[in-house]
Design a protein around this motif. Sequence first.
Motif, PDB file in Angstrom:
ATOM      1  N   LEU A 157      -5.844   3.684   8.371  1.00 61.16           N
ATOM      2  CA  LEU A 157      -4.472   2.914   8.303  1.00 61.16           C
ATOM      3  C   LEU A 157      -4.016   3.902   7.399  1.00 61.16           C
ATOM      4  CD1 LEU A 157      -6.800  -0.349   8.541  1.00 61.16           C
ATOM      5  CD2 LEU A 157      -5.292   0.695  10.420  1.00 61.16           C
ATOM      6  N   SER A 158      -4.040   4.272   5.587  1.00 61.61           N
ATOM      7  CA  SER A 158      -2.501   4.176   5.158  1.00 61.61           C
ATOM      8  C   SER A 158      -2.107   5.591   5.694  1.00 61.61           C
ATOM      9  CB  SER A 158      -3.949   5.212   4.069  1.00 61.61           C
ATOM     10  OG  SER A 158      -4.282   3.739   2.784  1.00 61.61           O
ATOM     11  N   TYR A 159      -2.439   5.987   6.154  1.00 68.75           N
ATOM     12  CA  TYR A 159      -1.572   7.606   7.208  1.00 68.75           C
ATOM     13  C   TYR A 159      -0.854   6.844   7.507  1.00 68.75           C
ATOM     14  CZ  TYR A 159      -0.436  11.657   9.845  1.00 68.75           C
ATOM     15  OH  TYR A 159      -0.323  12.724  10.537  1.00 68.75           O
ATOM     16  N   ILE A 160      -1.247   6.288   8.496  1.00 70.47           N
ATOM     17  CA  ILE A 160       0.063   5.818   9.739  1.00 70.47           C
ATOM     18  C   ILE A 160       0.837   5.083   8.522  1.00 70.47           C
ATOM     19  CG2 ILE A 160      -0.307   3.787  11.714  1.00 70.47           C
ATOM     20  CD1 ILE A 160      -3.127   4.374  12.251  1.00 70.47           C
ATOM     21  N   LEU A 161       0.582   4.335   7.943  1.00 68.90           N
ATOM     22  CA  LEU A 161       1.494   3.397   6.789  1.00 68.90           C
ATOM     23  C   LEU A 161       2.423   4.021   6.666  1.00 68.90           C
ATOM     24  CD1 LEU A 161      -0.696   0.054   6.312  1.00 68.90           C
ATOM     25  CD2 LEU A 161       0.951   0.242   8.662  1.00 68.90           C
ATOM     26  N   THR A 162       2.367   5.068   6.388  1.00 69.04           N
ATOM     27  CA  THR A 162       2.750   5.784   5.102  1.00 69.04           C
ATOM     28  C   THR A 162       3.407   7.229   5.474  1.00 69.04           C
ATOM     29  OG1 THR A 162       0.856   5.921   3.112  1.00 69.04           O
ATOM     30  CG2 THR A 162       2.381   7.679   3.408  1.00 69.04           C
ATOM     31  N   SER A 163       3.096   7.239   6.745  1.00 68.64           N
ATOM     32  CA  SER A 163       3.605   7.985   8.330  1.00 68.64           C
ATOM     33  C   SER A 163       5.305   7.305   8.316  1.00 68.64           C
ATOM     34  CB  SER A 163       2.523   8.506   9.434  1.00 68.64           C
ATOM     35  OG  SER A 163       1.778   9.670   8.209  1.00 68.64           O
ATOM     36  N   SER A 164       4.389   6.024   8.561  1.00 68.57           N
ATOM     37  CA  SER A 164       5.934   5.124   9.039  1.00 68.57           C
ATOM     38  C   SER A 164       7.116   5.126   8.572  1.00 68.57           C
ATOM     39  CB  SER A 164       5.177   4.218   9.452  1.00 68.57           C
ATOM     40  OG  SER A 164       6.435   2.611   9.862  1.00 68.57           O
ATOM     41  N   ALA A 165       6.155   5.309   6.882  1.00 66.53           N
ATOM     42  CA  ALA A 165       7.270   5.080   5.631  1.00 66.53           C
ATOM     43  C   ALA A 165       8.343   6.016   5.496  1.00 66.53           C
ATOM     44  CB  ALA A 165       6.491   4.696   4.210  1.00 66.53           C
ATOM     45  N   HIS A 166       7.689   7.317   5.582  1.00 75.23           N
ATOM     46  CA  HIS A 166       8.340   8.142   5.574  1.00 75.23           C
ATOM     47  C   HIS A 166       8.799   8.794   6.237  1.00 75.23           C
ATOM     48  CE1 HIS A 166       7.624  12.943   5.631  1.00 75.23           C
ATOM     49  NE2 HIS A 166       8.283  13.505   5.580  1.00 75.23           N
ATOM     50  N   ARG A 167       9.223   8.167   8.079  1.00 83.67           N
ATOM     51  CA  ARG A 167      10.209   8.800   9.064  1.00 83.67           C
ATOM     52  C   ARG A 167      11.402   7.987   9.011  1.00 83.67           C
ATOM     53  NH1 ARG A 167       4.955   8.601  12.205  1.00 83.67           N
ATOM     54  NH2 ARG A 167       5.064   6.598  12.494  1.00 83.67           N
ATOM     55  N   GLU A 168      10.933   6.495   8.257  1.00 88.16           N
ATOM     56  CA  GLU A 168      12.034   5.634   7.956  1.00 88.16           C
ATOM     57  C   GLU A 168      12.823   6.351   6.653  1.00 88.16           C
ATOM     58  OE1 GLU A 168      13.172   2.263   9.487  1.00 88.16           O
ATOM     59  OE2 GLU A 168      11.947   3.755  11.382  1.00 88.16           O
ATOM     60  N   GLU A 184      -1.382   2.105   1.143  1.00 90.95           N
ATOM     61  CA  GLU A 184      -3.208   1.838   0.801  1.00 90.95           C
ATOM     62  C   GLU A 184      -3.433   0.460   1.802  1.00 90.95           C
ATOM     63  OE1 GLU A 184      -5.338   2.011  -2.566  1.00 90.95           O
ATOM     64  OE2 GLU A 184      -4.955   3.735  -3.247  1.00 90.95           O
ATOM     65  N   ALA A 185      -3.972   1.103   2.888  1.00 89.79           N
ATOM     66  CA  ALA A 185      -4.418   0.070   3.854  1.00 89.79           C
ATOM     67  C   ALA A 185      -5.160  -1.192   2.853  1.00 89.79           C
ATOM     68  CB  ALA A 185      -4.634   0.338   4.936  1.00 89.79           C
ATOM     69  N   MET A 186      -6.171  -0.693   2.328  1.00 92.38           N
ATOM     70  CA  MET A 186      -7.303  -1.076   1.902  1.00 92.38           C
ATOM     71  C   MET A 186      -7.231  -1.184   0.543  1.00 92.38           C
ATOM     72  SD  MET A 186     -10.312  -1.153   3.801  1.00 92.38           S
ATOM     73  CE  MET A 186      -9.919  -1.646   5.049  1.00 92.38           C
ATOM     74  N   GLY A 187      -8.070  -1.922  -0.374  1.00 90.91           N
ATOM     75  CA  GLY A 187      -9.276  -1.517  -1.398  1.00 90.91           C
ATOM     76  C   GLY A 187      -9.675  -0.865  -2.143  1.00 90.91           C
ATOM     77  N   GLU A 188     -10.261   0.131  -2.582  1.00 90.75           N
ATOM     78  CA  GLU A 188     -11.766   0.891  -2.804  1.00 90.75           C
ATOM     79  C   GLU A 188     -12.264  -0.780  -2.655  1.00 90.75           C
ATOM     80  OE1 GLU A 188     -11.418   3.322  -5.909  1.00 90.75           O
ATOM     81  OE2 GLU A 188     -10.269   4.753  -5.064  1.00 90.75           O
ATOM     82  N   GLY A 189     -12.118  -1.317  -3.825  1.00 89.12           N
ATOM     83  CA  GLY A 189     -12.905  -2.684  -3.996  1.00 89.12           C
ATOM     84  C   GLY A 189     -13.296  -3.379  -2.531  1.00 89.12           C
TER      85      GLY A 189
END
Length: 271
Positions: free
Chosen positions: A163-174, A193-198
Amino acid sequence: MELTTAFILGVLLGSFLNVVILRIPQDESVMNGFSHCPACRNTLKPWHNIPIFSWIFLRGKCAYCGSKISLQYPFIEIVSGVIFFALALKFGLSFPALLIGFSFLTLLALSMIDFKYKMVPDSLNLLALLFAIFGAWSLDGIILNFQNALLFAGGFTLLRFALSYILTSSAHREANKRVTPWSKNYHTYPFIEAMGEGDIMVAATMGALLGVKLTLVAIFLSALLALPVMLFVLKMSKEEQKVPFVPFLAMATFIVYLFDSPILRYIEANY
């Protein structure tokens, strides 16, 4: 008598849990130092620390400075008592049930800290996991709990990565759509980050407590419990939209744990 004893024990532990919730986010020791008023710093007398009753008799105010005592204190004590009462009703008083109760109390502390401070202390997370793993009735059960904990920790880690990869890639394209000669050599997009380590550690605790099938049910239930809150905060600022998810995971875990047998019967009858 057994249920009354369990409730009183839970309330007493809940009183200590309030100390944990107050001190750990401030990086203070939970073992050293006497309880004191957060406002005036005066050391509290023993009769100021009687769970539930002291808050009622003091009318929710400090005996020294009159500052307001948070409703959190009796709330955590009552909820802790209810947790131990429910577990005693289900299993009776036993050592494994006690460890399971400790795990749920630690999840309660994590939930309150996450709700108030948007943080999930590793020390409490690991403690909740250890209690969950060893809250078994046999050595085989402990091994199975450990395996389930690893399974869901790994699963949530992979989910977080994807999920972090998908969201970051989307932000990169924008960001690339707005690139200029001045910014072409710089990253103009955040790593999301899609979710925390906790949350990953809480998922491991859920796996140890519930097993595979029931943990999946609890994750689904936690999403349902969180949905109304998510919809409510949509119109708020981005900072206010950060909803802590640990309280919903913990609440769903406790509900599913109490009603594990009928839930499993329903799953087996329909799938």
